[in-house]
Design an enzyme around this catalytic site. Sequence first.
Site, PDB file in Angstrom:
ATOM      1  N   LEU A  42      17.487  -0.509  -8.851  1.00  0.00           N
ATOM      2  CA  LEU A  42      16.065  -0.182  -8.728  1.00  0.00           C
ATOM      3  C   LEU A  42      15.272  -1.230  -9.500  1.00  0.00           C
ATOM      4  O   LEU A  42      15.574  -1.513 -10.661  1.00  0.00           O
ATOM      5  CB  LEU A  42      15.762   1.210  -9.303  1.00  0.00           C
ATOM      6  CG  LEU A  42      15.751   2.410  -8.359  1.00  0.00           C
ATOM      7  CD1 LEU A  42      15.328   3.660  -9.132  1.00  0.00           C
ATOM      8  CD2 LEU A  42      14.849   2.206  -7.161  1.00  0.00           C
ATOM      9  N   ASP A  43      14.270  -1.819  -8.866  1.00  0.00           N
ATOM     10  CA  ASP A  43      13.426  -2.798  -9.542  1.00  0.00           C
ATOM     11  C   ASP A  43      12.747  -2.171 -10.755  1.00  0.00           C
ATOM     12  O   ASP A  43      12.494  -0.955 -10.774  1.00  0.00           O
ATOM     13  CB  ASP A  43      12.344  -3.315  -8.594  1.00  0.00           C
ATOM     14  CG  ASP A  43      12.919  -4.114  -7.437  1.00  0.00           C
ATOM     15  OD1 ASP A  43      14.066  -4.577  -7.563  1.00  0.00           O
ATOM     16  OD2 ASP A  43      12.228  -4.267  -6.420  1.00  0.00           O
TER      17      ASP A  43
END
Length: 307
Positions: A42-43
């Site tokens: 996940l960024d």
Amino acid sequence: MHGWIILDKPLGLGSTQAVAAVKRNLRSAGFGKVKVGHGGTLDPLATGVLPIALGEATKLCGRMLDASKTYDFTICFGTETSGLDAEGEIVATSDVRPTLELVQQAVAQFTGPIEQIPPAYSAIKIDGKRAYDLARAGEVVEMKSRAVTVYQLTICHAEPVSNPVQGDALLGSVTLTADVSKGTYIRSLARDIAYALGTVGHVSMLRRVRAGPFALNGAISLDKLNAFGQGAAQEDIILPIEAGLVDIPALDLSPEQARAIQQGRVLTGIAMKDGLHWARDADLRPIALVENIDGALKTVRGFNLTL
């Protein structure tokens, strides 16, 4: 220590930092050295479900990466950035704003099998180097198109432009929910939807609400993880390894069959459907991820669990 911690990853925290936080809190809680891995990056600008595997559950990380996922995301129209999100420099602007009716038409256009070009700021490797490293170094990054599937795409909320002319139905942003296959980039999806509407846009909010069998209602906050490291009860913090297998059938084996699977032998003569199953022994302990093909049951990944 085998199982899952499902973290509701906060804004600004990278996936690697989240794994480090889990390791740190496990050590603080007295569990010593535990193998830890995550089931899907996940960024830092994204929030939501980040499955983190412990011990033997790390053998399922690859399967988790292949799982479908669901995201809530907001497209802010009129500005495109280098990273296709709220960070990065502005690379394009447009005064065009869509109507709700046009967005509804675009949603239908982007549902099903589609082709998309991943963002230059992504973790995809090009000639052994991460695309985002090349992009940050100022190099021109040419990303290849890939086939993905958007199983479902729905509109959750539409925000009109600021100070609209009376009777104007133009939108400044729209929030969507997307159920997608592995490899789908939501930032690319948002970019392409904006293009189809004759404008540009970027993702101003991205939240993963489901990853494979794990959803937000089973996720814990970073504060709760830190409290666990400081001595809070383990209850609801660490899920059993089989929590990552609930989307496939369980297969109960006799002691003899369980020994055969643990030894890597192929079993035949078991009446069952083809496909993936997770095998468990007489103590209901997961012993392997197995696959049945034309009556031959083979081990995909074995689990070495102790009571």
